[in-house]
Write a protein that holds these residues in place. Structure first.
Motif, short mmCIF file in Angstrom:
data_model
loop_
_atom_site.label_atom_id
_atom_site.label_comp_id
_atom_site.label_asym_id
_atom_site.label_seq_id
_atom_site.Cartn_x
_atom_site.Cartn_y
_atom_site.Cartn_z
N SER A 268 0.83 -1.21 0.00
CA SER A 268 0.00 0.00 0.00
C SER A 268 0.86 1.26 0.00
O SER A 268 0.45 2.30 -0.51
N THR A 269 2.07 1.18 0.57
CA THR A 269 2.98 2.32 0.56
C THR A 269 3.43 2.62 -0.86
O THR A 269 3.57 3.77 -1.26
N THR A 270 3.63 1.57 -1.63
CA THR A 270 4.10 1.72 -3.01
C THR A 270 2.97 2.18 -3.93
O THR A 270 3.23 2.82 -4.94
N GLN A 271 1.74 1.86 -3.55
CA GLN A 271 0.60 2.14 -4.43
C GLN A 271 0.36 3.63 -4.64
O GLN A 271 -0.34 4.01 -5.57
N VAL A 272 0.96 4.49 -3.78
CA VAL A 272 0.78 5.93 -3.99
C VAL A 272 1.30 6.34 -5.36
O VAL A 272 0.78 7.29 -5.97
N TYR A 273 2.28 5.60 -5.89
CA TYR A 273 2.85 5.97 -7.18
C TYR A 273 1.90 5.66 -8.33
O TYR A 273 2.06 6.23 -9.41
N THR A 274 0.91 4.81 -8.10
CA THR A 274 -0.08 4.59 -9.15
C THR A 274 -0.92 5.84 -9.34
O THR A 274 -1.35 6.15 -10.45
N HIS A 275 -1.15 6.59 -8.24
CA HIS A 275 -1.91 7.84 -8.35
C HIS A 275 -1.10 8.88 -9.13
O HIS A 275 -1.65 9.61 -9.95
#
Length: 292
Positions: A268-275
């Motif tokens: 979930s920490t890495t998923q910010v980059y999808t935004h």
């Protein structure tokens, strides 16, 4: 407090920086309670903690800083109950507001290229600075991971670095291309010139002009100076890490691979980059579609 800090160091494997920050926060909390005549853990109630929270606001602390300190206090009181130093946890019903989602700052690939192209010079400090910038962006390292690199962590012939991240966790970071070339050149010609015969021997990769390990503050200054060369004020090393992840994702890299390289324990920490990537996609759409 001493036992809790020892628990963080030994059992949780928290970094010295984290333990230092917790020490500062808890000493301030203890001082506040002492001023209210509270000297025993069981005498602390919810009203005490709420009053401390209000005191931090009155002293001008930012909302994020207040939330962080309250989070530290909540963890401390949980520890006190678990270890039998207190019968109840006064922070049980204390809720932390969910912080607003903030997208990380990133540079464009062209900005990174221009910045690195502007960092010229063949002197040892210039070679070191170029290698630092290339490694921060090329490998997505945190600043503490960069300054913590030792010579034995650089397995350049196989194309990777051994990185010690948060909590002392080790991971392997690939290094190739411009980053590999810049680091190799620095180790071959720049570092030997910076290693002073009178200085205390060190295995650190990145050295200061006195031959000692380069500090995080020095790397911050190096990155900020490089940013100003291309008109970016207050450029932060973490922005290069964010840029690395964003550009990897835009280039088609798998999110799990990026998570592994960055050393994130939670996807979930890495998923910010999808935004961030979605923002990039929308910008590309608006600039390219004839009727957008």
């Amino acid at each position: 407090m001493e036992e809790y800090l020892s628990h963080l160091r030994v059992e949780r494997g928290s970094s010295p920086l984290t333990v230092s920050a917790y020490t500062t926060d808890l000493c301030d909390y203890a001082s506040f309670l002492d001023g209210r005549g509270v000297g025993d853990a069981d005498d602390v109630d919810r009203a005490c903690v709420v009053a401390y929270e209000a005191d931090l606001v009155d002293r001008g602390y930012a909302t994020s800083s207040v939330d962080r300190r309250v989070s530290v206090i909540k963890g401390f009181h949980r520890f006190l109950v678990r270890e039998g130093y207190a019968r109840r946890n006064p922070t049980d019903t204390l809720q932390l507001p969910k912080p607003p989602e903030r997208l990380p700052d990133v540079l464009s690939a062209s900005q990174v290229g221009a910045m690195l192209a502007a960092c010229t010079g063949d002197g040892p400090p210039e070679m070191r600075n170029r290698a630092i910038l290339e490694v921060l962006y090329g490998c997505g390292l945190r600043v503490s991971e960069c300054t913590g690199l030792d010579l034995g962590d650089c397995i350049l012939e196989e194309g990777y670095l051994r990185v010690v991240g948060k909590g002392g966790k080790e991971r392997i970071s690939p290094i190739s291309g411009a980053a590999l070339e810049a680091l190799g050149a620095y180790l071959e010609r720049g570092r030997p010139a910076l290693a002073k015969p009178y200085a205390k021997p060190t295995a650190a990769v990145f050295l200061n002009v006195r031959g000692g390990r380069l500090t995080r503050q020095s790397v911050h200054a190096i990155v900020a100076d490089a940013g100003r060369l291309v008109g970016v004020d207050n450029l932060h090393p973490h922005t290069l890490r964010h840029s690395f992840a964003t550009h990897m994702l835009e280039g088609g890299a798998d999110l799990r691979v990026i998570q592994e390289i960055l050393g994130h324990s939670d996807i979930s920490t890495t998923q910010v980059y999808t935004h961030v990537s979605r923002t990039h996609i929308r910008e590309e759409y608006l600039s390219a579609h004839p009727r957008a």
